[in-house]
Design a protein around this motif. Structure first.
Motif, mmCIF file in Angstrom:
data_model
loop_
_atom_site.group_PDB
_atom_site.id
_atom_site.type_symbol
_atom_site.label_atom_id
_atom_site.label_comp_id
_atom_site.label_asym_id
_atom_site.label_seq_id
_atom_site.Cartn_x
_atom_site.Cartn_y
_atom_site.Cartn_z
ATOM 1 N N ASP A 1 53.272 35.701 38.783
ATOM 2 C CA ASP A 1 53.516 37.038 38.226
ATOM 3 C C ASP A 1 52.490 38.016 38.793
ATOM 4 O OD1 ASP A 1 55.694 36.098 36.745
ATOM 5 O OD2 ASP A 1 54.379 35.484 35.090
ATOM 6 N N ASP A 2 51.695 38.628 37.924
ATOM 7 C CA ASP A 2 50.720 39.609 38.402
ATOM 8 C C ASP A 2 49.299 39.044 38.467
ATOM 9 O OD1 ASP A 2 50.469 39.395 35.677
ATOM 10 O OD2 ASP A 2 50.115 41.529 35.335
ATOM 11 N N LEU A 3 49.168 37.708 38.529
ATOM 12 C CA LEU A 3 47.854 37.061 38.609
ATOM 13 C C LEU A 3 47.780 36.129 39.812
ATOM 14 C CD1 LEU A 3 47.198 36.065 34.893
ATOM 15 C CD2 LEU A 3 46.118 37.909 36.172
ATOM 16 N N LEU A 4 46.573 35.973 40.326
ATOM 17 C CA LEU A 4 46.273 34.970 41.339
ATOM 18 C C LEU A 4 45.525 33.838 40.674
ATOM 19 C CD1 LEU A 4 44.912 37.170 44.281
ATOM 20 C CD2 LEU A 4 47.200 36.186 44.060
ATOM 21 N N ASP A 5 45.969 32.606 40.872
ATOM 22 C CA ASP A 5 45.222 31.426 40.460
ATOM 23 C C ASP A 5 44.441 30.976 41.681
ATOM 24 O OD1 ASP A 5 46.200 31.244 37.817
ATOM 25 O OD2 ASP A 5 48.049 30.331 38.560
ATOM 26 N N VAL A 6 43.111 30.974 41.564
ATOM 27 C CA VAL A 6 42.252 30.684 42.708
ATOM 28 C C VAL A 6 41.379 29.478 42.378
ATOM 29 C CG1 VAL A 6 40.509 31.623 44.279
ATOM 30 C CG2 VAL A 6 42.167 33.168 43.209
ATOM 31 N N ARG B 1 37.433 27.654 39.239
ATOM 32 C CA ARG B 1 38.836 27.999 39.001
ATOM 33 C C ARG B 1 38.827 29.348 38.314
ATOM 34 N NH1 ARG B 1 40.106 22.564 36.155
ATOM 35 N NH2 ARG B 1 38.964 23.791 34.684
ATOM 36 N N LEU B 2 39.618 30.271 38.832
ATOM 37 C CA LEU B 2 39.616 31.596 38.241
ATOM 38 C C LEU B 2 40.984 32.236 38.362
ATOM 39 C CD1 LEU B 2 39.098 34.004 40.758
ATOM 40 C CD2 LEU B 2 37.164 32.461 40.926
ATOM 41 N N GLN B 3 41.174 33.249 37.536
ATOM 42 C CA GLN B 3 42.368 34.074 37.597
ATOM 43 C C GLN B 3 41.930 35.490 37.897
ATOM 44 O OE1 GLN B 3 44.522 33.591 33.933
ATOM 45 N NE2 GLN B 3 45.826 32.041 34.869
ATOM 46 N N ALA B 4 42.650 36.106 38.827
ATOM 47 C CA ALA B 4 42.343 37.476 39.234
ATOM 48 C C ALA B 4 43.642 38.257 39.333
ATOM 49 C CB ALA B 4 41.618 37.480 40.575
ATOM 50 N N ASP B 5 43.511 39.575 39.271
ATOM 51 C CA ASP B 5 44.675 40.435 39.453
ATOM 52 C C ASP B 5 45.267 40.193 40.843
ATOM 53 O OD1 ASP B 5 44.118 41.572 36.998
ATOM 54 O OD2 ASP B 5 43.020 43.275 37.875
ATOM 55 N N ALA B 6 46.574 40.188 40.928
ATOM 56 C CA ALA B 6 47.256 40.011 42.213
ATOM 57 C C ALA B 6 47.261 41.338 42.970
ATOM 58 C CB ALA B 6 48.670 39.493 41.998
ATOM 59 N N GLU B 7 46.102 41.764 43.383
ATOM 60 C CA GLU B 7 45.908 42.993 44.150
ATOM 61 C C GLU B 7 45.442 42.614 45.552
ATOM 62 O OE1 GLU B 7 46.577 46.048 43.114
ATOM 63 O OE2 GLU B 7 47.175 45.340 41.128
ATOM 64 N N PRO B 8 45.707 43.455 46.539
ATOM 65 C CA PRO B 8 45.350 43.125 47.923
ATOM 66 C C PRO B 8 43.862 42.821 48.146
ATOM 67 C CG PRO B 8 46.835 44.988 47.892
ATOM 68 C CD PRO B 8 46.458 44.711 46.456
ATOM 69 N N ARG C 1 32.619 36.635 36.964
ATOM 70 C CA ARG C 1 33.088 37.168 35.675
ATOM 71 C C ARG C 1 32.890 38.678 35.573
ATOM 72 N NH1 ARG C 1 30.331 32.316 33.962
ATOM 73 N NH2 ARG C 1 31.936 30.761 33.464
ATOM 74 N N ASN C 2 31.909 39.200 36.282
ATOM 75 C CA ASN C 2 31.619 40.626 36.241
ATOM 76 C C ASN C 2 32.554 41.457 37.114
ATOM 77 O OD1 ASN C 2 29.515 40.386 34.424
ATOM 78 N ND2 ASN C 2 27.973 40.135 36.023
ATOM 79 N N LEU C 3 33.336 40.809 37.966
ATOM 80 C CA LEU C 3 34.293 41.548 38.776
ATOM 81 C C LEU C 3 35.423 42.056 37.883
ATOM 82 C CD1 LEU C 3 34.647 39.264 41.928
ATOM 83 C CD2 LEU C 3 33.449 41.454 41.776
ATOM 84 N N VAL C 4 35.796 43.296 38.040
ATOM 85 C CA VAL C 4 36.844 43.910 37.214
ATOM 86 C C VAL C 4 38.178 43.205 37.408
ATOM 87 C CG1 VAL C 4 38.141 46.038 36.858
ATOM 88 C CG2 VAL C 4 35.672 46.134 37.198
ATOM 89 N N CYS C 5 38.449 42.735 38.615
ATOM 90 C CA CYS C 5 39.743 42.115 38.905
ATOM 91 C C CYS C 5 39.858 40.682 38.404
ATOM 92 C CB CYS C 5 40.021 42.164 40.405
ATOM 93 S SG CYS C 5 38.826 41.264 41.409
ATOM 94 N N VAL C 6 38.760 40.077 37.951
ATOM 95 C CA VAL C 6 38.766 38.676 37.512
ATOM 96 C C VAL C 6 38.854 38.621 35.996
ATOM 97 C CG1 VAL C 6 37.406 36.551 37.442
ATOM 98 C CG2 VAL C 6 37.510 37.893 39.539
ATOM 99 N N SER C 7 39.794 37.806 35.495
ATOM 100 C CA SER C 7 39.977 37.722 34.048
ATOM 101 C C SER C 7 39.437 36.430 33.444
ATOM 102 C CB SER C 7 41.463 37.870 33.689
ATOM 103 O OG SER C 7 42.220 36.881 34.333
ATOM 104 N N GLU C 8 39.301 35.376 34.230
ATOM 105 C CA GLU C 8 38.843 34.095 33.688
ATOM 106 C C GLU C 8 38.159 33.300 34.784
ATOM 107 O OE1 GLU C 8 40.879 30.034 31.961
ATOM 108 O OE2 GLU C 8 41.942 31.921 31.728
ATOM 109 N N VAL C 9 37.055 32.623 34.443
ATOM 110 C CA VAL C 9 36.340 31.778 35.399
ATOM 111 C C VAL C 9 35.950 30.482 34.709
ATOM 112 C CG1 VAL C 9 34.281 31.532 36.849
ATOM 113 C CG2 VAL C 9 35.376 33.760 36.638
#
Length: 108
Positions: A61-66, A28-35, A86-94
């Motif tokens: 909002d501006d996050l993707l729940d994956v 389960r992770l959260q990432a920036d809602a970018e293309p 976790r090392n991906l810049v676009c990912v905020s939580e894993v």
């Protein structure tokens, strides 16, 4: 050579945990809602020749729940992939869980 004569490509062997029990894990992770965020996340599985059995994505909002489910991993390999996520810049939580045991691993 036609499609039926091609040799099947076997899943990538886990040399670090060759004798370890394989399990089904749930990321389960959260990432920036970018293309490109979802592509970057799923590419880490593709590079390991893994096909997730489930992928669920919702935008808030501006996050993707994956949520990603993958079978046939050793726990060590699952943790390595979680760290790469976790090392991906676009990912905020894993968060990583072993589905049968529901063992949680701390997020970043």
């Amino acid at each position: 050579m036609n499609a039926l004569e091609r040799p099947l490509i076997s899943p990538r062997l886990d040399a670090w945990a060759a004798n370890a029990v394989h399990c089904t894990v749930h990321y389960r992770l959260q990432a920036d809602a970018e293309p490109d965020s979802l592509c970057r996340v799923l590419n880490l599985f593709a590079l390991q020749f893994l096909t997730p059995h489930s992928v669920n994505v919702s935008q808030r909002d501006d996050l993707l729940d994956v949520a990603i489910g993958v079978g046939g991993l050793s726990w060590h390999r699952a943790e390595v992939i979680a760290q790469k996520l976790r090392n991906l810049v676009c990912v905020s939580e894993v968060c990583l869980a072993n589905l049968p045991q529901l063992v949680e691993v701390a997020s970043r």
